[in-house]
Motif scaffolding. Structure first.
Motif, short mmCIF file in Angstrom:
data_model
loop_
_atom_site.label_atom_id
_atom_site.label_comp_id
_atom_site.label_asym_id
_atom_site.label_seq_id
_atom_site.Cartn_x
_atom_site.Cartn_y
_atom_site.Cartn_z
N GLU A 229 0.93 -1.05 0.01
CA GLU A 229 0.14 0.02 0.02
C GLU A 229 0.95 1.34 -0.10
OE1 GLU A 229 -1.94 0.98 3.87
OE2 GLU A 229 -0.91 -0.70 4.68
N LEU A 230 0.30 2.40 -0.75
CA LEU A 230 1.39 3.52 -0.75
C LEU A 230 1.17 4.45 0.39
CD1 LEU A 230 3.12 5.28 -2.49
CD2 LEU A 230 1.04 6.44 -3.25
N MET A 231 2.17 4.66 1.06
CA MET A 231 2.06 5.65 2.38
C MET A 231 2.58 7.16 1.56
SD MET A 231 1.26 3.52 4.63
CE MET A 231 1.65 4.06 6.39
N GLN A 232 1.67 7.89 1.59
CA GLN A 232 1.91 9.13 1.07
C GLN A 232 2.88 10.25 1.57
OE1 GLN A 232 -0.95 7.86 1.88
NE2 GLN A 232 -2.56 7.69 0.24
N ASN A 233 3.15 10.09 3.03
CA ASN A 233 4.07 10.83 3.61
C ASN A 233 5.64 10.48 3.62
OD1 ASN A 233 2.94 13.47 3.87
ND2 ASN A 233 1.32 12.49 5.47
N GLY A 234 5.81 9.04 3.24
CA GLY A 234 7.04 8.61 3.12
C GLY A 234 7.23 7.91 4.63
N SER A 235 8.57 8.15 4.78
CA SER A 235 9.40 7.73 6.08
C SER A 235 9.30 8.61 7.11
CB SER A 235 10.44 6.88 5.65
OG SER A 235 11.65 7.92 5.43
N LEU A 236 9.39 8.31 8.35
CA LEU A 236 9.48 8.88 9.44
C LEU A 236 11.12 9.82 9.29
CD1 LEU A 236 8.74 10.20 12.20
CD2 LEU A 236 9.98 8.23 13.17
N HIS A 245 12.97 19.11 7.78
CA HIS A 245 13.37 19.05 9.18
C HIS A 245 12.45 19.00 10.08
CE1 HIS A 245 17.58 19.79 7.57
NE2 HIS A 245 17.12 20.73 7.01
N GLY A 246 11.33 18.10 10.03
CA GLY A 246 10.45 17.78 10.78
C GLY A 246 9.17 18.99 11.02
N SER A 247 9.24 19.85 10.15
CA SER A 247 8.39 21.09 10.17
C SER A 247 6.74 20.46 10.34
CB SER A 247 8.46 22.22 9.41
OG SER A 247 8.52 21.73 7.92
N SER A 248 6.58 19.68 9.45
CA SER A 248 5.12 19.10 9.67
C SER A 248 4.63 18.18 10.97
CB SER A 248 5.16 18.08 8.52
OG SER A 248 5.33 18.94 7.11
N LEU A 249 5.76 18.13 11.54
CA LEU A 249 5.44 16.95 13.04
C LEU A 249 5.46 17.94 14.26
CD1 LEU A 249 8.11 14.27 11.89
CD2 LEU A 249 5.65 14.43 11.37
N THR A 250 4.03 18.17 14.31
CA THR A 250 3.68 18.88 15.65
C THR A 250 4.15 17.80 17.03
OG1 THR A 250 1.59 17.84 16.14
CG2 THR A 250 2.01 20.09 14.56
N TRP A 251 4.18 18.32 18.08
CA TRP A 251 4.56 17.51 19.32
C TRP A 251 3.47 16.38 19.35
CZ3 TRP A 251 7.72 16.01 22.80
CH2 TRP A 251 7.64 15.41 23.85
N SER A 290 -1.37 9.69 4.51
CA SER A 290 -1.53 11.22 4.54
C SER A 290 -1.71 11.73 5.74
CB SER A 290 -2.75 11.06 3.31
OG SER A 290 -3.79 10.50 3.65
N ASN A 291 -2.40 10.80 6.87
CA ASN A 291 -2.87 11.53 8.16
C ASN A 291 -1.67 11.29 9.25
OD1 ASN A 291 -5.39 12.28 7.15
ND2 ASN A 291 -6.04 10.37 7.09
N PHE A 292 -0.64 10.69 8.72
CA PHE A 292 0.67 10.64 9.61
C PHE A 292 0.13 9.35 10.71
CE2 PHE A 292 1.19 14.84 8.53
CZ PHE A 292 2.63 15.02 8.14
N ASN A 293 -0.50 8.55 9.89
CA ASN A 293 -0.54 7.14 10.80
C ASN A 293 0.79 6.27 10.48
OD1 ASN A 293 -3.52 7.28 11.85
ND2 ASN A 293 -4.01 7.37 9.53
N ALA A 294 1.13 5.89 11.33
CA ALA A 294 2.67 5.09 11.20
C ALA A 294 2.24 3.58 11.15
CB ALA A 294 3.42 5.56 12.49
N LYS A 295 3.36 3.00 10.26
CA LYS A 295 3.00 1.51 10.10
C LYS A 295 4.54 0.98 9.84
CE LYS A 295 -1.20 1.79 7.85
NZ LYS A 295 -2.15 0.63 6.97
N PRO A 386 13.99 22.21 18.17
CA PRO A 386 13.35 23.51 18.06
C PRO A 386 12.29 23.78 17.19
CG PRO A 386 15.82 23.54 17.33
CD PRO A 386 15.58 21.84 17.45
N VAL A 387 11.88 22.89 16.53
CA VAL A 387 10.53 22.76 15.82
C VAL A 387 9.58 22.73 17.01
CG1 VAL A 387 9.11 21.78 14.23
CG2 VAL A 387 11.49 22.00 13.65
N VAL A 388 9.58 21.84 17.99
CA VAL A 388 8.36 21.55 18.89
C VAL A 388 8.71 22.08 20.15
CG1 VAL A 388 7.40 19.63 17.67
CG2 VAL A 388 9.34 19.11 19.39
#
Length: 455
Positions: A229-236, A245-251, A290-295, A386-388
């Motif tokens: 299955e395609l994971m739209q946001n790629g890898s962590l 640099h993690g700007s999309s990843l809130t705390w 796409s919703n940052f569900n991790a697998k 620093p991002v969070v």
């Protein structure tokens, strides 16, 4: 039949009780009728004696009436006992029926739960079933190579999503414009073949929301192919250490990713039979939709937990994530995965790579660098990504740091089970993201005298 065998002892005891009542009523003790009345002492009059004397002329007549009453009581006793017996049988029968229905309901619920897990992949699986399927392994299809060649536009370079040790991962578009990911394994050695077979064998048996779903596989000349299955946001790894640099990843998103990864690991360790050790857990093998569900992904190095499967095991994995006992002594357990999870948790917390170069011939691990500061509450806020930084409740920050410290302990027995880690993270993740935290208002940061990141 089992039901009647179960209630037979109860029926016997009820009938025994019933007949004892009948006998007691129909045959009253002789002493109560035939025993002579004792004479009261001379000169003494007893009220009870006087009453008995008054009724003495009617003793025989009363005995006849007693006999009638006895028959009436016997009839009543029989009626009551029969009714009680009937009610008891009805109750037991209803309990037995309820138990059978509960068992059927539980079974159907389990089946429906499995169906729900596969619901989102249903269209894709159906699509593969209509393609040129040349074989099957469990629920996974063996697909004709030509289908994958067309879907990736002959494995065009512009479709590359990422690159691994044995090859690239391509974005593929199917005939109905839906997308999947195709991993091409170019290795010709035994290791590549073994990892391919291992991944297919495991992922055909595993189904979990936090583990990547294998849709199909293929083989062509020296190359092997795995379709996911395609994971739209790629890898962590890409999200944390790539251009953004993690700007999309809130705390809260970071805590959700950690929780999802822990759930995937717990399934492997606690719910697979026999248990599975991933052996290559790292941020590049945690994929995000796409919703940052991790697998969890990449099961080529995974091992079925058991002494026979870990003897003479070749040291494999990624530097920075390898537990000390595995790296130095070759000892592999589920606690090795817990160590790697702790490193991933530090990446989420600090925004740093697991190993960083200090000089051309010198590297430093995130564990070595961070450990002294993780246990110092005055220094901890200053080393957070620093991002969070300053966006979380400090109590939650301290708790996550404490979990990470426990996970990366050098001694495996000091590390927690992944189940314990999971339960520690659930209260830190908002309800809408799969945890138990009820977010009402962003807590203001607590004033500290912590030094800045560069201080």
């Amino acid at each position: 039949m089992k039901f009647f065998l179960l209630i037979l002892p109860l029926l016997q005891s009820i009938w025994s009780f019933h007949f004892s009542i009948v006998e007691a009523i129909s045959d009253p003790p002789l002493s109560s009728i035939s025993a002579p009345l004792s004479s009261p002492p001379i000169g003494a009059t007893s009220p009870i004696s006087s009453s008995m004397a008054a009724f003495s002329p009617a003793i025989q007549e009363g005995s006849e009436e007693n006999q009638k009453d006895s028959h009436k009581k016997t009839f009543i006793a029989l009626t009551v006992a029969s009714a009680a017996l009937g009610v008891t049988i009805l109750i037991l029968l209803s309990l037995w029926i309820h138990k059978k229905c509960s068992q059927k309901s539980h079974k159907s619920n389990a089946q429906s739960s499995d169906a729900e897990k596969a619901l989102t992949l249903g269209p894709l699986l159906a699509k593969f079933n209509t393609m040129k399927v040349i074989g099957r392994k469990g629920s996974v299809s063996c697909i004709d190579y030509k289908v994958l060649e067309t879907a990736t536009n002959n494995f065009q370079e512009s479709n590359i999503l990422g690159e691994g040790g044995f090859g690239c991962v391509y974005k593929a578009r199917l005939d109905d414009n839906s997308h999947v990911a195709v991993k091409k394994i170019d290795g010709r050695g035994q290791d590549a073949e073994r990892e391919f077979e291992n991944e297919v064998d495991l992922l055909t048996k595993i189904q979990h929301p936090n583990i990547i779903s294998l849709l199909g596989y293929s083989s062509h000349e020296e190359s092997k192919f795995l379709v996911y299955e395609l994971m739209q946001n790629g890898s962590l790894e890409t999200e944390l250490h790539g251009p953004s640099h993690g700007s999309s990843l809130t705390w809260h998103i970071r805590m959700k990713i950690a929780l999802d990864a822990a759930r995937g690991l717990e399934y492997l360790h606690e719910h697979c039979n026999p248990p599975v050790i991933h052996r290559d857990l790292k941020s590049s093998n945690i994929l995000l939709d796409s919703n940052f569900n991790a697998k969890l992904s990449d099961f080529g190095l995974a091992v079925i937990d058991g002494p026979q499967n870990k003897n003479n095991l070749k040291l494999s994995g990624t530097l920075g994530y390898l537990a000390p006992e595995y790296l130095l002594d070759g000892k592999l357990t589920d606690k090795s995965d817990v160590y790697a999870f702790g490193v991933v948790l530090l990446e989420l917390l600090l925004g740093r790579k697991p190993v960083e170069k200090l000089a051309p011939a010198q590297c430093q691990s995130i564990v070595t660098w961070a450990m002294p500061q993780l246990t110092d509450r005055s220094k901890l806020p200053g080393i957070v990504d620093p991002v969070v930084r300053d966006t979380m409740d400090l109590k939650h920050l301290y708790q996550v740091a404490a979990v990470a410290v426990l996970c990366v302990q050098p001694e495996p027995s000091y590390r927690p089970l992944i189940t314990d880690v999971l339960h520690s993270l659930i209260p830190l993740v908002p309800v809408e993201l799969g945890g138990m935290l009820k977010v009402t208002q962003q807590a203001p940061p607590i004033n500290t005298t912590a030094p800045s990141a560069g201080g």
